[in-house]
Motif scaffolding. Structure first.
Motif, PDB file in Angstrom:
ATOM      1  N   TYR A 189     -30.891 -29.835 -33.823  1.00 28.58           N
ATOM      2  CA  TYR A 189     -31.427 -28.490 -33.672  1.00 28.58           C
ATOM      3  C   TYR A 189     -32.273 -28.178 -34.906  1.00 28.58           C
ATOM      4  O   TYR A 189     -31.730 -28.009 -35.997  1.00 28.58           O
ATOM      5  CB  TYR A 189     -30.277 -27.496 -33.519  1.00 28.58           C
ATOM      6  CG  TYR A 189     -30.719 -26.060 -33.421  1.00 28.58           C
ATOM      7  CD1 TYR A 189     -31.701 -25.677 -32.516  1.00 28.58           C
ATOM      8  CD2 TYR A 189     -30.145 -25.082 -34.229  1.00 28.58           C
ATOM      9  CE1 TYR A 189     -32.115 -24.359 -32.429  1.00 28.58           C
ATOM     10  CE2 TYR A 189     -30.543 -23.762 -34.141  1.00 28.58           C
ATOM     11  CZ  TYR A 189     -31.538 -23.409 -33.247  1.00 28.58           C
ATOM     12  OH  TYR A 189     -31.937 -22.108 -33.176  1.00 28.58           O
ATOM     13  N   GLU A 200     -34.329 -30.130 -36.804  1.00 29.93           N
ATOM     14  CA  GLU A 200     -34.069 -31.102 -37.870  1.00 29.93           C
ATOM     15  C   GLU A 200     -35.337 -31.844 -38.292  1.00 29.93           C
ATOM     16  O   GLU A 200     -35.273 -33.005 -38.713  1.00 29.93           O
ATOM     17  CB  GLU A 200     -33.008 -32.117 -37.416  1.00 29.93           C
ATOM     18  CG  GLU A 200     -31.642 -31.541 -37.139  1.00 29.93           C
ATOM     19  CD  GLU A 200     -30.917 -31.055 -38.400  1.00 29.93           C
ATOM     20  OE1 GLU A 200     -31.409 -31.307 -39.518  1.00 29.93           O
ATOM     21  OE2 GLU A 200     -29.870 -30.414 -38.247  1.00 29.93           O
ATOM     22  N   ASN A 258     -31.891 -29.947 -29.015  1.00 36.12           N
ATOM     23  CA  ASN A 258     -31.235 -28.742 -28.519  1.00 36.12           C
ATOM     24  C   ASN A 258     -32.151 -27.522 -28.733  1.00 36.12           C
ATOM     25  O   ASN A 258     -31.882 -26.669 -29.561  1.00 36.12           O
ATOM     26  CB  ASN A 258     -29.902 -28.578 -29.268  1.00 36.12           C
ATOM     27  CG  ASN A 258     -28.848 -27.782 -28.535  1.00 36.12           C
ATOM     28  OD1 ASN A 258     -27.872 -27.349 -29.140  1.00 36.12           O
ATOM     29  ND2 ASN A 258     -29.000 -27.583 -27.243  1.00 36.12           N
ATOM     30  N   GLN A 276     -27.664 -24.194 -25.456  1.00 34.79           N
ATOM     31  CA  GLN A 276     -27.595 -24.230 -26.908  1.00 34.79           C
ATOM     32  C   GLN A 276     -26.171 -24.478 -27.395  1.00 34.79           C
ATOM     33  O   GLN A 276     -25.221 -23.969 -26.813  1.00 34.79           O
ATOM     34  CB  GLN A 276     -28.097 -22.885 -27.470  1.00 34.79           C
ATOM     35  CG  GLN A 276     -28.367 -22.911 -28.969  1.00 34.79           C
ATOM     36  CD  GLN A 276     -29.543 -23.813 -29.305  1.00 34.79           C
ATOM     37  OE1 GLN A 276     -30.604 -23.669 -28.746  1.00 34.79           O
ATOM     38  NE2 GLN A 276     -29.331 -24.764 -30.206  1.00 34.79           N
ATOM     39  N   SER A 296     -27.880 -26.082 -43.658  1.00 42.53           N
ATOM     40  CA  SER A 296     -26.641 -26.349 -42.931  1.00 42.53           C
ATOM     41  C   SER A 296     -26.327 -25.166 -42.035  1.00 42.53           C
ATOM     42  O   SER A 296     -26.150 -24.051 -42.508  1.00 42.53           O
ATOM     43  CB  SER A 296     -25.496 -26.565 -43.925  1.00 42.53           C
ATOM     44  OG  SER A 296     -24.280 -26.595 -43.237  1.00 42.53           O
ATOM     45  N   LYS A 297     -26.250 -25.434 -40.712  1.00 46.64           N
ATOM     46  CA  LYS A 297     -26.124 -24.303 -39.795  1.00 46.64           C
ATOM     47  C   LYS A 297     -24.685 -23.977 -39.449  1.00 46.64           C
ATOM     48  O   LYS A 297     -24.397 -22.911 -38.931  1.00 46.64           O
ATOM     49  CB  LYS A 297     -26.902 -24.599 -38.504  1.00 46.64           C
ATOM     50  CG  LYS A 297     -28.403 -24.706 -38.731  1.00 46.64           C
ATOM     51  CD  LYS A 297     -29.027 -25.744 -37.795  1.00 46.64           C
ATOM     52  CE  LYS A 297     -30.286 -26.334 -38.350  1.00 46.64           C
ATOM     53  NZ  LYS A 297     -30.443 -27.743 -37.974  1.00 46.64           N
ATOM     54  N   THR A 329     -21.467 -25.202 -41.479  1.00 48.00           N
ATOM     55  CA  THR A 329     -20.577 -24.975 -42.617  1.00 48.00           C
ATOM     56  C   THR A 329     -21.346 -24.515 -43.851  1.00 48.00           C
ATOM     57  O   THR A 329     -20.872 -24.647 -44.973  1.00 48.00           O
ATOM     58  CB  THR A 329     -19.769 -26.244 -42.946  1.00 48.00           C
ATOM     59  OG1 THR A 329     -20.687 -27.307 -43.217  1.00 48.00           O
ATOM     60  CG2 THR A 329     -18.851 -26.622 -41.806  1.00 48.00           C
TER      61      THR A 329
HETATM   62  N1  LIG Z   1     -25.397 -25.308 -35.576  1.00 46.56           N
HETATM   63  C1  LIG Z   1     -25.930 -25.967 -34.555  1.00 46.56           C
HETATM   64  N2  LIG Z   1     -26.146 -27.281 -34.703  1.00 46.56           N
HETATM   65  C2  LIG Z   1     -26.678 -27.925 -33.681  1.00 46.56           C
HETATM   66  C3  LIG Z   1     -26.990 -27.250 -32.472  1.00 46.56           C
HETATM   67  N3  LIG Z   1     -27.470 -28.149 -31.635  1.00 46.56           N
HETATM   68  C4  LIG Z   1     -27.487 -29.307 -32.288  1.00 46.56           C
HETATM   69  N4  LIG Z   1     -27.020 -29.186 -33.559  1.00 46.56           N
HETATM   70  C5  LIG Z   1     -26.895 -30.261 -34.567  1.00 46.56           C
HETATM   71  O1  LIG Z   1     -25.528 -30.401 -34.958  1.00 46.56           O
HETATM   72  C6  LIG Z   1     -25.428 -30.927 -36.276  1.00 46.56           C
HETATM   73  C7  LIG Z   1     -24.480 -30.114 -37.132  1.00 46.56           C
HETATM   74  O2  LIG Z   1     -25.091 -29.003 -37.756  1.00 46.56           O
HETATM   75  P1  LIG Z   1     -25.248 -28.852 -39.337  1.00 46.56           P
HETATM   76  O3  LIG Z   1     -26.246 -27.782 -39.592  1.00 46.56           O
HETATM   77  O4  LIG Z   1     -25.531 -30.182 -39.965  1.00 46.56           O
HETATM   78  O5  LIG Z   1     -23.826 -28.333 -39.811  1.00 46.56           O
HETATM   79  P2  LIG Z   1     -22.909 -28.965 -40.972  1.00 46.56           P
HETATM   80  O6  LIG Z   1     -22.775 -30.429 -40.654  1.00 46.56           O
HETATM   81  O7  LIG Z   1     -21.635 -28.195 -40.882  1.00 46.56           O
HETATM   82  O8  LIG Z   1     -23.646 -28.748 -42.264  1.00 46.56           O
HETATM   83  C8  LIG Z   1     -26.850 -31.024 -36.790  1.00 46.56           C
HETATM   84  O9  LIG Z   1     -27.272 -32.357 -36.591  1.00 46.56           O
HETATM   85  C9  LIG Z   1     -27.594 -30.041 -35.893  1.00 46.56           C
HETATM   86  O10 LIG Z   1     -28.964 -30.363 -35.799  1.00 46.56           O
HETATM   87  C10 LIG Z   1     -26.753 -25.851 -32.345  1.00 46.56           C
HETATM   88  O11 LIG Z   1     -27.002 -25.194 -31.354  1.00 46.56           O
HETATM   89  N5  LIG Z   1     -26.211 -25.265 -33.428  1.00 46.56           N
END
Ligand SMILES: Nc1nc2c(ncn2[C@@H]2O[C@H](COP(=O)(O)OP(=O)(O)O)[C@@H](O)[C@H]2O)c(=O)[nH]1
Ligand SMILES: [Mg+2]
Length: 246
Positions: free
Chosen positions: A15, A17, A42, A65, A208-209, A211
């Motif tokens: 999402y 990236e 996504n 989503q 980071s989306k 955490t």
């Molecule tokens: N948050 C979020 N992540 C998504 C979504 N769809 C796909 N992703 C992917 O899920 C992964 C995890 O999110 P990330 O921002 O890395 O969260 P983190 O690993 O907790 O830092 C990433 O590769 C995002 O691109 C969505 O709708 N929301």
């Protein structure tokens, strides 16, 4: 290909990236055992899908989503005998796929754990709050489901064998960010053999989306706990009713 002709797919939920997707696709494709990199776009608005295609990935668009929706779609679309879930944000090291594969001939699901201090890189988003939270939820799951030693409930990097996936894929329901423990609960309820192995965790490229903030982390954590308790109570309930009717 791994071992005697087993094909290996890597699935990236993605999402927005764009900052790292090309590098991630190239890095994972460069691992000799990897046969397919599947990017589940996504609804990205930053060209993630096109960049992934140019780098050599197969790209599918998931319009529902959510992290869980993206991973579920990837699990259904991947063609490999072994399916590896990962993230295209620079946090995972491509060659760690081989660590998962090393156990894949003997076990059904091999999950990474980002709790080994020596493998957590300086820039990684893994402060005490996340580390303790991930560990505590993992231990709850381990205790309630009589699981193997579990120490990280939030590590996307994991492998599942196709025959094992076939047993649980139609029961996956979580479309949001608390998807991962459902996979583990379903695997344990299905009697699958699960293990955790230490993997590297690096700093993220881009935002980071999930955490990135304590509030979202707490929300996801409490949803994970709710899900684990819910599954446990339901399966105890149905066992109890089953026992009584015999
Ligand atoms: N948050 C979020 N992540 C998504 C979504 N769809 C796909 N992703 C992917 O899920 C992964 C995890 O999110 P990330 O921002 O890395 O969260 P983190 O690993 O907790 O830092 C990433 O590769 C995002 O691109 C969505 O709708 N929301
Ligand atoms: Mg990430």
């Amino acid at each position: 290909m791994w071992g005697d002709g087993k094909s290996v797919s890597v699935v990236f939920p993605a999402y927005n990236e764009a900052a790292n997707i090309e590098r991630a696709v190239r890095d994972f494709r460069a691992v000799p055992v990897v046969d397919e990199v599947l990017v589940v776009d996504n609804n990205s608005r930053d060209g993630t899908g096109d960049l992934a295609r140019v780098a050599g990935a197969r790209v599918v668009l998931e319009t529902k989503q959510g992290y869980g929706n993206a991973l579920q779609r990837g699990l259904r679309e991947a063609t490999g005998d072994y399916i590896v879930l990962a993230e295209p944000d620079g946090t995972f090291v491509a060659k760690d796929v081989v660590k998962l594969l090393a156990y894949a001939d003997e076990l059904d699901m091999v999950m990474g754990t980002r709790t080994t201090r020596e493998l957590i890189w300086d820039q990684a988003n893994m402060g005490w709050f996340l580390r303790v939270g991930n560990w505590a939820v993992a231990k709850l799951l381990q205790l309630l489901f009589d699981g193997p030693s579990l120490s990280d409930c939030g590590c996307t990097l994991r492998l599942i064998r196709r025959e094992a996936l076939d047993k649980i894929v139609d029961h996956l329901t979580v479309g949001g960010s608390h998807f991962l423990p459902e996979m583990v609960v379903l695997a344990l309820l299905a009697g699958l053999r699960v293990v955790e192995v230490p993997v590297n965790y690096r700093g993220r490229v881009g935002e980071s989306k999930i955490t990135g903030s304590r509030l979202t982390t707490l929300k996801v954590g409490s949803r994970m706990i709710g899900l684990i308790l819910d599954y446990r109570l339901k399966s105890w309930g149905s066992r109890w009713r089953g026992d009584r009717s015999q």
